[in-house]
Design a protein around this motif. Structure first.
Motif, PDB file in Angstrom:
ATOM      1  N   LYS A   1    -161.890  36.408 -30.364  1.00 17.19           N
ATOM      2  CA  LYS A   1    -163.245  36.840 -30.727  1.00 17.19           C
ATOM      3  C   LYS A   1    -163.292  37.592 -32.050  1.00 17.19           C
ATOM      4  O   LYS A   1    -164.366  37.855 -32.587  1.00 17.19           O
TER       5      LYS A   1
ATOM      6  N   GLU B   1    -157.587  38.678 -26.069  1.00 16.60           N
ATOM      7  CA  GLU B   1    -159.035  38.564 -26.221  1.00 16.60           C
ATOM      8  C   GLU B   1    -159.455  38.495 -27.686  1.00 16.60           C
ATOM      9  O   GLU B   1    -160.305  37.685 -28.053  1.00 16.60           O
ATOM     10  N   GLU B   2    -158.848  39.316 -28.527  1.00 13.09           N
ATOM     11  CA  GLU B   2    -159.319  39.416 -29.911  1.00 13.09           C
ATOM     12  C   GLU B   2    -158.628  38.438 -30.856  1.00 13.09           C
ATOM     13  O   GLU B   2    -159.191  38.091 -31.899  1.00 13.09           O
TER      14      GLU B   2
ATOM     15  N   SER C   1    -161.036  34.729 -22.152  1.00 12.36           N
ATOM     16  CA  SER C   1    -162.230  34.700 -22.999  1.00 12.36           C
ATOM     17  C   SER C   1    -161.899  34.631 -24.482  1.00 12.36           C
ATOM     18  O   SER C   1    -162.754  34.308 -25.304  1.00 12.36           O
TER      19      SER C   1
ATOM     20  N   GLN D   1    -163.772  42.988 -31.821  1.00  7.21           N
ATOM     21  CA  GLN D   1    -164.955  42.307 -31.281  1.00  7.21           C
ATOM     22  C   GLN D   1    -164.819  41.977 -29.794  1.00  7.21           C
ATOM     23  O   GLN D   1    -165.701  41.346 -29.225  1.00  7.21           O
ATOM     24  N   GLY D   2    -163.751  42.392 -29.170  1.00  6.60           N
ATOM     25  CA  GLY D   2    -163.538  42.069 -27.763  1.00  6.60           C
ATOM     26  C   GLY D   2    -164.453  42.868 -26.849  1.00  6.60           C
ATOM     27  O   GLY D   2    -164.421  44.102 -26.839  1.00  6.60           O
TER      28      GLY D   2
END
Length: 424
Positions: free
Chosen positions: A296, A323-324, A290, A300-301
């Motif tokens: 992100k 993710e981040e 993601s 913010q993950g």
């Protein structure tokens, strides 16, 4: 010229800077892994893991200062006593240690606890270097091989009894050093072949297909060569041995703890029980995927913030990064690790004595194994075995042991000219 002046001038500062870069990036990711959106919890809050890790980082810096200020000969002189001391700690750990999830890995007093299995890594590396430093030590000869394997396998056996299969596996990585020091290549070929057979046997549902393939291959090898009785008997024995080994695997796997059996099954069937035994790996891959190209954004993950991935601040810290910070952030960290390992190889090859070179290759082996297996574990390419990412994952024992492991070698490297008496 004093030894301290020499050390400062000869320290490999590139390696030191990479170490601190990884530690700092890891610290920020530990905070991200425990951050739940509450603004009153800062990264310096000692009630959460990032604040506690900061304390471990501070004490690790103290260890670095002590190591770099010490005489380089101290580590050679303490190699055997330190190894014996850690073996004693490993022996008593199951009796006086604290049990967590069926494992007894740590000993200590109150909230202060250490994991002897982590510290035994650098002690074993030093002991191997001490045993093998003599010019007459020849790993191509069986008697020397037995001595070296005895030093290596003692901590492995004690750690397996805890039981901690993941940490025990790390010690096998030092076979890379054995290869550098002249251990016969044929044994590595045999070992790789056996690993391939194990993976095929575990991955193929019907063993008859694999047995058939072995029979065909053995038949071809007999047919294409000289059909002497010795050759026919040798290949037949090998084929029968492999078939017996394949069918014995089911028995061996059945004797493993249930959680380890589940991890092996999930490796070959990722969709098996995604809400149960496959949960960790499934959520880890979702988190990393993601993140996309650039991630992100820090803190913010969503997978991270809402605790979808268990143990995300320790064994699965890499999925927080993925993710981040996305593919680019992951690439930066992987590049730092690869650069660190490359620098260590260069350092090991320029050592002036065998003790330092052997220890250096042990350091390379341990760090490379942790780095590769941890990331492979988080993306589903290796069973979950509880191996932390060096300098990155949360934990005092982990950070301290990796710091000591690395900086003992940095100290040796900075003193390499003195080891030949070239500087006075």
């Amino acid at each position: 010229m004093r030894e301290s002046d020499i050390n400062i001038n000869r320290v490999d500062w590139v390696t030191v800077m990479i170490y601190f870069a990884l530690v700092i990036i890891g610290w920020f990711n530990i905070y991200a892994a425990v951050y739940d959106g509450q603004v009153d919890k800062s990264i310096f809050d000692f009630s959460i893991n990032s604040g506690k890790q900061l304390v471990w980082i501070g004490t690790a810096i103290g260890l670095i200062i002590v190591i770099m200020a010490a005489d380089y000969r101290l580590f050679e002189n303490l190699a055997i006593p330190l190894y014996i001391f850690l073996l004693v700690l490993l022996v008593i750990t199951p009796f006086v240690g604290k049990e967590v999830n069926g494992q007894v890995l740590t000993i200590g007093f109150g909230s202060f606890r250490i994991q002897p299995g982590e510290f035994a890594k650098f002690a074993t590396a030093l002991a191997l270097a001490k045993f093998m430093e003599r010019p007459t030590f020849d790993l191509s000869k069986p008697n020397f091989q037995l001595r070296a394997f005895a030093v290596l396998f003692l901590p492995i056996i004690l750690i397996i009894l805890q039981p901690d299969t993941g940490t025990a596996m790390v010690y096998f990585s030092m076979l890379i050093m054995f290869y550098r020091e002249g251990f016969p290549q044929k044994y590595y070929i045999l070992g790789i072949g056996m690993i391939a057979v194990v993976l095929l046997a575990l991955g193929i549902e019907n063993n008859l297909y694999l047995v058939g393939a072995i029979v065909v291959i053995v038949g071809i090898l007999i047919a294409i060569g000289k059909k002497t009785p010795q050759r026919i008997i040798a290949f037949s024995v090998i084929g029968i041995g492999l078939i017996a080994f394949i069918y014995s695997l089911d028995f061996v796997v059945s004797k493993l703890p249930e959680h380890q059996q589940n991890r092996i099954m999930v490796l070959f069937n990722p969709d098996l029980d995604p809400l149960g035994v496959g949960w960790n790996v499934t959520q880890s891959k979702i988190a990393i995927g993601s993140g996309g190209l650039a991630g992100k954004g820090y803190l913010q993950g969503t997978q991270t913030k809402f605790d979808f991935v268990p143990e995300q601040h320790t064994d699965f810290i890499f999925c927080t990064l993925g993710e981040e910070f996305g593919w680019l952030g992951s690439l930066v960290v992987i590049a730092l690790f690869v650069t660190l390992l490359t620098r260590l190889v260069i350092m090991a090859e320029r050592q002036k004595n065998r003790f330092s070179r052997i220890y250096g290759y042990c350091v390379i082996s341990i760090l490379m194994f942790h780095f590769m297996i941890n990331i492979a574990m988080t993306i589903g390419l290796f069973p979950v075995v509880g191996i932390p990412l060096p300098f990155f994952s949360y934990g005092g024992s982990s950070l301290w042991s990796f710091t000591i492991l690395l900086f003992i070698f940095i100290k040796m490297d900075s003193s390499r000219a003195m080891q030949l008496g070239r500087l006075g």
